[in-house]
Design an enzyme around this catalytic site. Structure first.
Site, PDB file in Angstrom:
ATOM      1  N   CYS A 183       0.820  -1.223   0.000  1.00  0.00           N
ATOM      2  CA  CYS A 183       0.000   0.000   0.000  1.00  0.00           C
ATOM      3  C   CYS A 183       0.850   1.268   0.000  1.00  0.00           C
ATOM      4  CB  CYS A 183      -0.953  -0.011   1.181  1.00  0.00           C
ATOM      5  SG  CYS A 183      -2.069  -1.412   1.155  1.00  0.00           S
ATOM      6  N   HIS A 206      -3.199   7.122   2.569  1.00  0.00           N
ATOM      7  CA  HIS A 206      -3.652   5.815   2.094  1.00  0.00           C
ATOM      8  C   HIS A 206      -5.035   5.544   2.686  1.00  0.00           C
ATOM      9  CE1 HIS A 206      -3.950   1.684   1.159  1.00  0.00           C
ATOM     10  NE2 HIS A 206      -3.665   1.245   2.365  1.00  0.00           N
ATOM     11  N   ASN A 223     -10.208   0.010   0.167  1.00  0.00           N
ATOM     12  CA  ASN A 223      -8.747   0.079   0.098  1.00  0.00           C
ATOM     13  C   ASN A 223      -8.281  -0.535  -1.229  1.00  0.00           C
ATOM     14  OD1 ASN A 223      -5.997  -0.311   0.377  1.00  0.00           O
ATOM     15  ND2 ASN A 223      -6.103  -1.141   2.449  1.00  0.00           N
TER      16      ASN A 223
HETATM   17  O1  UT7 Z   1      -3.389  -1.149   3.801  1.00  0.00           O
HETATM   18  C1  UT7 Z   1      -3.330  -1.677   5.084  1.00  0.00           C
HETATM   19  C2  UT7 Z   1      -4.409  -2.722   5.133  1.00  0.00           C
HETATM   20  N1  UT7 Z   1      -4.848  -3.113   6.396  1.00  0.00           N
HETATM   21  C3  UT7 Z   1      -5.481  -2.335   7.290  1.00  0.00           C
HETATM   22  O2  UT7 Z   1      -5.659  -1.176   7.151  1.00  0.00           O
HETATM   23  C4  UT7 Z   1      -6.053  -3.038   8.494  1.00  0.00           C
HETATM   24  C5  UT7 Z   1      -5.968  -2.252   9.761  1.00  0.00           C
HETATM   25  N2  UT7 Z   1      -6.893  -2.812  10.702  1.00  0.00           N
HETATM   26  C6  UT7 Z   1      -8.199  -2.477  10.711  1.00  0.00           C
HETATM   27  O3  UT7 Z   1      -8.633  -1.666   9.915  1.00  0.00           O
HETATM   28  C7  UT7 Z   1      -9.077  -3.097  11.750  1.00  0.00           C
HETATM   29  O4  UT7 Z   1      -8.281  -3.841  12.651  1.00  0.00           O
HETATM   30  C8  UT7 Z   1     -10.194  -4.008  11.137  1.00  0.00           C
HETATM   31  C9  UT7 Z   1     -11.219  -3.146  10.402  1.00  0.00           C
HETATM   32  C10 UT7 Z   1      -9.583  -5.029  10.199  1.00  0.00           C
HETATM   33  C11 UT7 Z   1     -10.902  -4.755  12.255  1.00  0.00           C
HETATM   34  O5  UT7 Z   1     -11.500  -3.815  13.143  1.00  0.00           O
HETATM   35  P1  UT7 Z   1     -11.390  -4.030  14.729  1.00  0.00           P
HETATM   36  O6  UT7 Z   1     -12.156  -2.948  15.353  1.00  0.00           O
HETATM   37  O7  UT7 Z   1      -9.914  -4.140  15.025  1.00  0.00           O
HETATM   38  O8  UT7 Z   1     -12.138  -5.397  14.935  1.00  0.00           O
HETATM   39  P2  UT7 Z   1     -11.566  -6.732  15.562  1.00  0.00           P
HETATM   40  O9  UT7 Z   1     -10.664  -7.418  14.600  1.00  0.00           O
HETATM   41  O10 UT7 Z   1     -11.050  -6.428  16.933  1.00  0.00           O
HETATM   42  O11 UT7 Z   1     -12.900  -7.587  15.705  1.00  0.00           O
HETATM   43  C12 UT7 Z   1     -13.929  -7.203  16.610  1.00  0.00           C
HETATM   44  C13 UT7 Z   1     -15.066  -8.173  16.432  1.00  0.00           C
HETATM   45  C14 UT7 Z   1     -14.634  -9.639  16.467  1.00  0.00           C
HETATM   46  O12 UT7 Z   1     -15.645 -10.372  17.128  1.00  0.00           O
HETATM   47  P3  UT7 Z   1     -15.423 -10.908  18.622  1.00  0.00           P
HETATM   48  O13 UT7 Z   1     -14.205 -11.769  18.538  1.00  0.00           O
HETATM   49  O14 UT7 Z   1     -15.201  -9.644  19.430  1.00  0.00           O
HETATM   50  O15 UT7 Z   1     -16.688 -11.612  18.903  1.00  0.00           O
HETATM   51  C15 UT7 Z   1     -14.612 -10.016  15.010  1.00  0.00           C
HETATM   52  O16 UT7 Z   1     -14.852 -11.387  14.791  1.00  0.00           O
HETATM   53  O17 UT7 Z   1     -15.675  -7.960  15.157  1.00  0.00           O
HETATM   54  C16 UT7 Z   1     -15.755  -9.197  14.459  1.00  0.00           C
HETATM   55  N3  UT7 Z   1     -15.619  -8.920  13.034  1.00  0.00           N
HETATM   56  C17 UT7 Z   1     -16.656  -8.668  12.231  1.00  0.00           C
HETATM   57  N4  UT7 Z   1     -17.975  -8.599  12.481  1.00  0.00           N
HETATM   58  C18 UT7 Z   1     -18.782  -8.297  11.445  1.00  0.00           C
HETATM   59  C19 UT7 Z   1     -14.485  -8.898  12.308  1.00  0.00           C
HETATM   60  N5  UT7 Z   1     -14.770  -8.607  11.024  1.00  0.00           N
HETATM   61  C20 UT7 Z   1     -16.111  -8.480  10.971  1.00  0.00           C
HETATM   62  C21 UT7 Z   1     -17.003  -8.181   9.919  1.00  0.00           C
HETATM   63  N6  UT7 Z   1     -18.334  -8.094  10.200  1.00  0.00           N
HETATM   64  N7  UT7 Z   1     -16.603  -7.969   8.652  1.00  0.00           N
END
Ligand code: UT7
Length: 324
Positions: free
Chosen positions: A114, A251, A281
């Site tokens: 990225c 980005h 993204n």
């Molecule tokens: O170019 C660089 C590319 N990468 C990035 O920019 C990624 C950077 N990271 C992020 O943007 C965030 O970490 C994410 C958007 C990927 C995830 O957000 P988060 O607030 O960190 O969520 P999390 O991974 O802590 O998950 C929280 C909950 C989990 O459930 P439990 O375990 O708390 O029950 C996940 O299973 O949200 C759940 N979850 C979802 N629920 C509905 C994860 N993805 C989803 C989804 N829909 N798509």
């Protein structure tokens, strides 16, 4: 020394829109979750017969046409991509160079995930400043939809397809284009990678080994720190202050990353151009897509101070600083 400048822009996004609501009919997610956690509502998806080079050619051609520059005048075609048409070779840039009729140009792909466009723009700046090249077409293009596990809700909701291009050449008046900051920390390589298909693991044990695998939290923590730090560092190195910046073009990974950086810097979010709501993204394409939209809608005005910030797999990050 020759001072380079961005002379024109181009963009292309495939017409097919995939909304969060449509995704929610296939996997366990919702528009509410995706939008509140990322700022994304929709992404574009390339058609089956479109490869990365097709998107790149469309964006690159538009940049050349808007500048009125004959492709024969190009010295170099640089393509920032992590989703090349072919694995390893030929470079996708060579395919683009041929399609554009840029028969006098060299061509190469640049892979820094990225951050790829930030690296490629710096390469163009340095080649022009050194007198090695006069006109360089810098393109960021991706078809991420082909390398996603569409059953993995942690990753498939985040990415989309698209391309943006800038034509860089010698400025015909006063101009400013600072040396960029390019950074890497390969100790974080495992946080965001495609496990199989390369020389480390040529054969995939399962199809998902060929897809994006990410530790979202790790990437998130890394991003909120480096975005703020690198903006301050590039300004300091060039004796500029935050209040002299007209636009930050980040980005487009997650609006929360941008909002966190804005808050830590004490900058209003309005100074950051955001379009991830519509395109998600698009990796190496997000920054040139944003610059093209800003240019073509009249938001960017000659003389404005612009900082771009990229971050992503590698881990890599970097920033460009120039007057539009
Ligand atoms: O170019 C660089 C590319 N990468 C990035 O920019 C990624 C950077 N990271 C992020 O943007 C965030 O970490 C994410 C958007 C990927 C995830 O957000 P988060 O607030 O960190 O969520 P999390 O991974 O802590 O998950 C929280 C909950 C989990 O459930 P439990 O375990 O708390 O029950 C996940 O299973 O949200 C759940 N979850 C979802 N629920 C509905 C994860 N993805 C989803 C989804 N829909 N798509």
């Amino acid at each position: 020394m020759i001072v380079p400048r961005i002379l024109s822009t181009g963009l292309y996004v495939p017409p097919t829109v995939l909304t969060n609501d449509e995704l929610a009919t296939r996997i366990d997610t919702s528009d509410e979750w995706i939008f509140s956690h990322t700022g994304i509502h929709a992404r574009r998806i390339a058609s089956d017969d479109q490869a990365t080079s097709d998107l790149a050619v469309a964006a690159g051609r538009q940049a050349l046409e808007r500048a009125g520059l004959d492709p024969l005048a190009l010295d170099l075609v640089l393509l920032a991509t992590s989703t090349p048409d072919y694995l390893g070779f030929p470079s996708t840039a060579s395919i683009v160079q041929n399609s554009l009729g840029a028969v006098n140009a060299g061509a190469m792909d640049l892979t820094a995930a990225c951050t790829g466009f930030v690296y490629a723009l710096e390469t163009a700046r340095a080649f022009i400043a050194a007198g090695t090249s006069r006109y360089v077409l810098v393109i960021g293009a991706e078809v991420f939809s082909r390398i996603l596990d569409w059953n993995d809700r942690n990753t498939c909701i985040l990415f989309g397809d698209g391309a943006g291009a800038v034509l860089v050449g010698p400025a015909d008046g006063p101009a400013f284009f600072a040396p960029s900051l390019l950074r890497s920390d390969g100790s974080g390589a495992a946080s965001l990678l495609r496990p199989a298909g390369g020389t480390r693991q040529p054969v995939a044990q399962s199809p998902s080994d060929l897809a994006v695998r990410m530790d979202g939290r790790k990437v998130y923590s890394f991003a909120i720190t480096v975005v703020k730090d690198i903006i301050l560092e590039i300004l300091e190195k060039n004796d500029l202050t935050l209040d002299q910046v007209d636009w930050v073009v980040p980005h487009q990974a997650n609006v929360r990353i941008v909002a966190s950086a804005a808050q830590r810097l004490g900058l209003p979010l309005e100074k950051f151009y955001l379009n991830m709501e519509r395109y998600a993204n698009t990796s190496g394409a997000t920054i040139p897509l944003a610059l093209s939209e800003m240019d073509q809608s009249g938001l960017l005005k000659r003389g404005q101070v612009v900082v771009t910030v990229g971050f992503g797999a590698g881990l890599t990050w970097g920033a460009n600083l120039f007057r539009w």
